[in-house]
Scaffold this motif. Structure first.
Motif, PDB file in Angstrom:
ATOM      1  N   UNK A 105       0.415 -10.333  -0.196  1.00  0.00           N
ATOM      2  CA  UNK A 105       1.504 -11.293  -0.552  1.00  0.00           C
ATOM      3  C   UNK A 105       2.046 -10.921  -1.769  1.00  0.00           C
ATOM      4  N   UNK A 106       3.568 -11.089  -1.717  1.00  0.00           N
ATOM      5  CA  UNK A 106       4.297 -10.687  -2.709  1.00  0.00           C
ATOM      6  C   UNK A 106       4.535  -9.310  -3.200  1.00  0.00           C
ATOM      7  N   UNK A 107       3.879  -8.352  -2.471  1.00  0.00           N
ATOM      8  CA  UNK A 107       3.756  -6.959  -2.766  1.00  0.00           C
ATOM      9  C   UNK A 107       4.921  -6.425  -1.874  1.00  0.00           C
ATOM     10  N   UNK A 108       5.731  -5.781  -2.785  1.00  0.00           N
ATOM     11  CA  UNK A 108       6.898  -4.976  -1.983  1.00  0.00           C
ATOM     12  C   UNK A 108       7.025  -3.503  -2.557  1.00  0.00           C
ATOM     13  N   UNK A 109       6.251  -3.173  -3.443  1.00  0.00           N
ATOM     14  CA  UNK A 109       6.172  -1.831  -3.989  1.00  0.00           C
ATOM     15  C   UNK A 109       4.765  -1.465  -4.551  1.00  0.00           C
ATOM     16  N   UNK A 110       4.247  -0.280  -4.161  1.00  0.00           N
ATOM     17  CA  UNK A 110       2.874   0.026  -4.105  1.00  0.00           C
ATOM     18  C   UNK A 110       2.793   1.487  -4.643  1.00  0.00           C
ATOM     19  N   UNK A 111       1.677   1.728  -5.677  1.00  0.00           N
ATOM     20  CA  UNK A 111       1.401   3.058  -5.925  1.00  0.00           C
ATOM     21  C   UNK A 111       0.027   3.387  -5.137  1.00  0.00           C
ATOM     22  N   UNK A 112      -0.140   4.580  -4.414  1.00  0.00           N
ATOM     23  CA  UNK A 112      -1.027   4.904  -3.715  1.00  0.00           C
ATOM     24  C   UNK A 112      -1.443   6.208  -4.715  1.00  0.00           C
ATOM     25  N   UNK A 113      -2.319   5.696  -5.484  1.00  0.00           N
ATOM     26  CA  UNK A 113      -2.711   6.516  -6.578  1.00  0.00           C
ATOM     27  C   UNK A 113      -3.903   7.725  -6.059  1.00  0.00           C
ATOM     28  N   UNK A 114      -3.416   9.052  -6.190  1.00  0.00           N
ATOM     29  CA  UNK A 114      -4.373  10.157  -5.587  1.00  0.00           C
ATOM     30  C   UNK A 114      -4.508   9.738  -4.130  1.00  0.00           C
ATOM     31  N   UNK A 115      -3.274   9.708  -3.312  1.00  0.00           N
ATOM     32  CA  UNK A 115      -3.402   9.238  -2.029  1.00  0.00           C
ATOM     33  C   UNK A 115      -3.688  10.230  -1.034  1.00  0.00           C
ATOM     34  N   UNK A 116      -3.994  11.503  -1.334  1.00  0.00           N
ATOM     35  CA  UNK A 116      -4.263  12.691  -0.488  1.00  0.00           C
ATOM     36  C   UNK A 116      -3.240  12.754   0.771  1.00  0.00           C
ATOM     37  N   UNK A 117      -3.783  12.715   1.840  1.00  0.00           N
ATOM     38  CA  UNK A 117      -2.918  13.135   3.117  1.00  0.00           C
ATOM     39  C   UNK A 117      -1.876  12.047   3.440  1.00  0.00           C
ATOM     40  N   UNK A 118      -2.112  10.827   2.609  1.00  0.00           N
ATOM     41  CA  UNK A 118      -0.880   9.766   2.958  1.00  0.00           C
ATOM     42  C   UNK A 118      -1.302   8.719   3.993  1.00  0.00           C
ATOM     43  N   UNK A 119      -2.683   8.655   4.591  1.00  0.00           N
ATOM     44  CA  UNK A 119      -3.104   7.866   5.392  1.00  0.00           C
ATOM     45  C   UNK A 119      -2.677   6.486   5.112  1.00  0.00           C
ATOM     46  N   UNK A 120      -3.158   6.172   4.140  1.00  0.00           N
ATOM     47  CA  UNK A 120      -2.851   4.629   3.619  1.00  0.00           C
ATOM     48  C   UNK A 120      -1.563   4.273   3.268  1.00  0.00           C
ATOM     49  N   UNK A 121      -0.780   5.286   2.718  1.00  0.00           N
ATOM     50  CA  UNK A 121       0.815   5.166   2.503  1.00  0.00           C
ATOM     51  C   UNK A 121       1.368   4.801   3.674  1.00  0.00           C
ATOM     52  N   UNK A 122       1.066   5.707   4.636  1.00  0.00           N
ATOM     53  CA  UNK A 122       1.772   5.645   5.812  1.00  0.00           C
ATOM     54  C   UNK A 122       1.821   4.229   6.699  1.00  0.00           C
ATOM     55  N   UNK A 123       0.396   3.556   6.395  1.00  0.00           N
ATOM     56  CA  UNK A 123       0.275   2.160   6.896  1.00  0.00           C
ATOM     57  C   UNK A 123       0.881   1.412   6.160  1.00  0.00           C
ATOM     58  N   UNK A 124       1.020   1.350   5.211  1.00  0.00           N
ATOM     59  CA  UNK A 124       1.562   0.317   4.116  1.00  0.00           C
ATOM     60  C   UNK A 124       3.037   0.452   4.420  1.00  0.00           C
ATOM     61  N   UNK A 125       3.628   1.710   4.418  1.00  0.00           N
ATOM     62  CA  UNK A 125       5.149   1.929   4.836  1.00  0.00           C
ATOM     63  C   UNK A 125       5.530   1.270   6.113  1.00  0.00           C
ATOM     64  N   UNK A 126       4.453   1.688   7.041  1.00  0.00           N
ATOM     65  CA  UNK A 126       4.738   0.794   8.156  1.00  0.00           C
ATOM     66  C   UNK A 126       5.133  -0.737   8.251  1.00  0.00           C
ATOM     67  N   UNK A 127       4.375  -1.338   7.289  1.00  0.00           N
ATOM     68  CA  UNK A 127       4.535  -2.610   7.058  1.00  0.00           C
ATOM     69  C   UNK A 127       5.833  -3.187   6.306  1.00  0.00           C
TER      70      UNK A 127
END
Length: 320
Positions: free
Chosen positions: A154-176
């Motif tokens: 809630x209220x989150x528009x910009x995230x830092x995926x710190x040490x995010x490796x392959x980007x699996x979590x980044x990809x899911x967050x971006x899809x949202x």
């Protein structure tokens, strides 16, 4: 000898003898046995396509079948549903990269006697960075939806995926629809770009650097740290959490995912054994308990600190 003692001895043998099943599965994966068995084949046919000894092929295949990953009918072998789900590259739940990484770890763990004597990690001559990053995707793909669902966005528009490796979590967050900064070492970011593919990189900015030494940016609503702290010392972990706190907007949040380890550090088995993995492979890392993680968040100035148990991992969160 009584039946009770025999049963105990058999259970004990499973503990010390577990390496045999592991080695059989790792070797079968190394020779792409499961890919070769997309259609049923005999041991002789597998020996020819895999380039291995015919006698060894039959013995290996029989052992893999005994472990439940193959089904033997007459002289022919085929994949079981478990093998199809986790050991074929076209499966969304593919774990073959994780097995290749485990094969690399096998060699490091084999020097555990020296590591325990000296307290110094094994330093392999050959890096397995790409198989490792792909293995991290194998790990994350099994839990990404559950983890993201349990983070307060809630209220989150910009995230830092710190040490995010392959980007699996980044990809899911971006899809949202969330803007994500994926921060990792340059060689890892190159792999992440390839794994995500051009079509999946919308809303994802790639930042390279050493998160302990370099600027990680600012203006984030959430810093997400998944499976990173176990590779660091307690002092390094506290430093990274404080750095994350400073990078957040007012009321910004942090979410840390780590393997589950109870307060006494002796349970569960997976968390305790993973500490040994960090002993073998890092100078000062180990698994950490939720109580330790929460104390570090509090020390960095976070409030509203909470804990959620997600199967074999724990999600610890806080707000600035």
């Amino acid at each position: 000898m009584g039946k009770h003692v025999i049963n105990q001895a058999q259970d004990f043998a499973k503990l010390w003898g577990g390496f045999r099943a592991s080695r059989v599965i790792l070797t079968a994966n190394n020779y792409a046995i499961f890919e070769h068995l997309k259609s049923p084949k005999t041991a002789g046919e597998i020996a020819r396509v895999a380039g291995i000894d015919p006698r060894a092929a039959e013995i290996l295949l029989d052992a893999v079948a005994a472990l439940g990953l193959l089904k033997k009918t007459g002289a022919r072998y085929r994949n079981t549903s478990t093998a199809k789900q986790f050991l074929l590259k076209d499966s969304p739940w593919y774990q073959g990269d994780m097995l290749r990484h485990a094969d690399f770890l096998w060699k490091n763990w084999s020097d555990l006697d020296r590591v325990v004597k000296t307290g110094l990690p094994n330093r392999p001559a050959i890096s397995d960075n790409e198989p490792f990053i792909k293995a991290m995707h194998n790990n994350a793909v099994l839990r990404v939806h559950d983890v993201i669902r349990n983070i307060d966005l809630r209220g989150v528009t910009k995230v830092l995926d710190l040490g995010g490796g392959p980007g699996t979590y980044s990809g899911e967050l971006a899809r949202q629809g969330i803007e994500v900064a994926l921060f990792d070492l340059p060689e890892t970011i190159q792999i992440a770009r390839k794994m995500l593919g051009e079509k999946k990189q919308g809303n994802i900015a790639f930042r390279t650097g050493d998160f302990l030494a370099d600027d990680i940016g600012s203006g984030y609503d959430l810093v997400f740290i998944s499976q990173i702290l176990h590779s660091l010392s307690p002092e390094q972990s506290r430093t990274l959490i404080k750095k994350s706190h400073a990078s957040l907007n007012p009321k910004g949040k942090i979410a840390i995912q780590e393997f589950l380890l109870e307060k006494n550090r002796a349970h569960p088995i997976a968390g305790a054994l993973f500490s040994v993995n960090m002993l073998v492979n890092t100078p000062s890392g180990r698994s950490y308990s939720p109580q330790e993680l929460k104390s570090w968040l509090k020390g960095a100035g976070f409030i509203k600190i909470g804990t959620k148990i997600l199967n074999d991992t724990v999600l610890v969160s806080g707000q600035k």
